[in-house]
Enzyme design. Structure first.
Site, PDB file in Angstrom:
ATOM      1  N   PHE A   1       6.637   2.322  -4.376  1.00  0.00           N
ATOM      2  CA  PHE A   1       8.037   2.593  -4.014  1.00  0.00           C
ATOM      3  C   PHE A   1       8.530   3.982  -4.417  1.00  0.00           C
ATOM      4  O   PHE A   1       9.585   4.421  -3.960  1.00  0.00           O
ATOM      5  CB  PHE A   1       8.997   1.525  -4.574  1.00  0.00           C
ATOM      6  CG  PHE A   1       8.809   0.163  -3.989  1.00  0.00           C
ATOM      7  CD1 PHE A   1       9.149  -0.097  -2.673  1.00  0.00           C
ATOM      8  CD2 PHE A   1       8.278  -0.880  -4.755  1.00  0.00           C
ATOM      9  CE1 PHE A   1       8.976  -1.357  -2.114  1.00  0.00           C
ATOM     10  CE2 PHE A   1       8.093  -2.138  -4.210  1.00  0.00           C
ATOM     11  CZ  PHE A   1       8.442  -2.381  -2.890  1.00  0.00           C
TER      12      PHE A   1
ATOM     13  N   HIS B   1      11.329  -8.762   0.854  1.00  0.00           N
ATOM     14  CA  HIS B   1      11.034  -7.337   0.659  1.00  0.00           C
ATOM     15  C   HIS B   1      12.330  -6.522   0.806  1.00  0.00           C
ATOM     16  O   HIS B   1      13.209  -6.876   1.587  1.00  0.00           O
ATOM     17  CB  HIS B   1      10.014  -6.883   1.707  1.00  0.00           C
ATOM     18  CG  HIS B   1       9.367  -5.579   1.401  1.00  0.00           C
ATOM     19  ND1 HIS B   1       9.940  -4.366   1.753  1.00  0.00           N
ATOM     20  CD2 HIS B   1       8.221  -5.282   0.764  1.00  0.00           C
ATOM     21  CE1 HIS B   1       9.154  -3.393   1.351  1.00  0.00           C
ATOM     22  NE2 HIS B   1       8.097  -3.909   0.749  1.00  0.00           N
TER      23      HIS B   1
ATOM     24  N   TYR C   1       2.995   4.769   0.658  1.00  0.00           N
ATOM     25  CA  TYR C   1       3.670   5.385   1.809  1.00  0.00           C
ATOM     26  C   TYR C   1       2.634   6.179   2.601  1.00  0.00           C
ATOM     27  O   TYR C   1       1.777   6.860   2.032  1.00  0.00           O
ATOM     28  CB  TYR C   1       4.757   6.335   1.334  1.00  0.00           C
ATOM     29  CG  TYR C   1       5.931   5.672   0.638  1.00  0.00           C
ATOM     30  CD1 TYR C   1       6.725   4.721   1.282  1.00  0.00           C
ATOM     31  CD2 TYR C   1       6.281   6.036  -0.667  1.00  0.00           C
ATOM     32  CE1 TYR C   1       7.814   4.147   0.651  1.00  0.00           C
ATOM     33  CE2 TYR C   1       7.376   5.466  -1.312  1.00  0.00           C
ATOM     34  CZ  TYR C   1       8.132   4.519  -0.648  1.00  0.00           C
ATOM     35  OH  TYR C   1       9.209   3.951  -1.274  1.00  0.00           O
TER      36      TYR C   1
ATOM     37  N   ASP D   1       0.862  -1.187   0.000  1.00  0.00           N
ATOM     38  CA  ASP D   1       0.000   0.000   0.000  1.00  0.00           C
ATOM     39  C   ASP D   1       0.898   1.236   0.000  1.00  0.00           C
ATOM     40  O   ASP D   1       2.110   1.140   0.195  1.00  0.00           O
ATOM     41  CB  ASP D   1      -0.995   0.004   1.168  1.00  0.00           C
ATOM     42  CG  ASP D   1      -0.351   0.072   2.539  1.00  0.00           C
ATOM     43  OD1 ASP D   1       0.833  -0.308   2.676  1.00  0.00           O
ATOM     44  OD2 ASP D   1      -1.029   0.492   3.493  1.00  0.00           O
TER      45      ASP D   1
END
Length: 221
Positions: free
Chosen positions: A75, A184, A64, A62
């Site tokens: 990102f 991740h 920031y 989801d």
């Protein structure tokens, strides 16, 4: 709503009861709370990279949830915003992999224009509350998007970093496509296999093998 081929591909999805309920809930959230990205940027990943142009999908979770960071591309942060840790790790691996110097800006718009769909599976979030919009129905929509991409005849690459993104592998059964999965890129897990994984060269090696032009990942020009 999106102004490219996604509109026609998703027109049935946009008429389903869950999406109408989702729209109502999200409008209410934005009316009563600080939410990200700005509401007019929620679909920017799809606006930037039309379905017909997608060569690579990078799946995020989801947006920031800190002020000024979310811009509708997973990102990515707008120019002038400090690069968040996960993105810095991605750019560090990019430098180690392809030799691209780490840019001053964390704006990944160029990748979107190159054919990299920067898709979060949940497209909005309340300030300082990660995953706060996960129950509104976003993933029903983004699962449909992932399935449409899976159906593409042109070979493409799906990049699944972290357990949430990797949970979407079940939607991918087209043998023409390459799936790259790993931990991740967050500081908590980068040394468990992200650093040294060379995803960017793997992406371009695959695209070249399919007679498709590689992605120019260098953000400095």
């Amino acid at each position: 709503m999106i102004n490219n081929d996604w509109d026609n591909l998703l027109k049935d999805e946009f008429q389903k009861p869950y999406f109408l309920s989702l729209t109502t809930s999200i409008k209410d959230e934005y009316a009563h709370h600080i939410c990200y990205p700005p509401i007019n940027h929620v679909f920017d990943a799809l606006r930037l990279t039309a379905y017909q142009d997608v060569k690579v999908v990078i799946l995020g979770q989801d947006p920031y949830h800190n002020p000024g960071e979310a811009m509708g591309l997973c990102f990515s942060v707008p120019e002038g915003i400090p690069i968040p840790p996960s993105l810095m790790n991605i750019l560090t691996e990019l430098k180690a992999d392809l030799g691209c110097e780490i840019p001053l800006s964390g704006d990944l718009t160029k990748w979107g224009k190159e054919g990299v769909l920067l898709l979060n599976t949940i497209l909005s979030v309340r300030k300082n509350q990660p995953l706060s919009h996960r129950l509104y129905g976003w993933e029903t929509l983004t699962d449909a998007i992932i399935q449409l991409l899976n159906q593409k005849q042109e070979p493409m690459v799906f990049v699944l970093w972290g357990s949430h993104a990797r949970s979407k592998k079940i939607l991918l059964n087209n043998a023409k496509h390459l799936i790259i999965e790993n931990v991740h890129p967050s500081p908590l897990s980068t040394y468990r296999g992200f650093f040294g994984s060379r995803p960017f060269s793997k992406i371009n090696q695959f695209l070249r093998s399919q007679n498709s032009s590689p992605i120019d990942f260098d953000l400095n020009h």
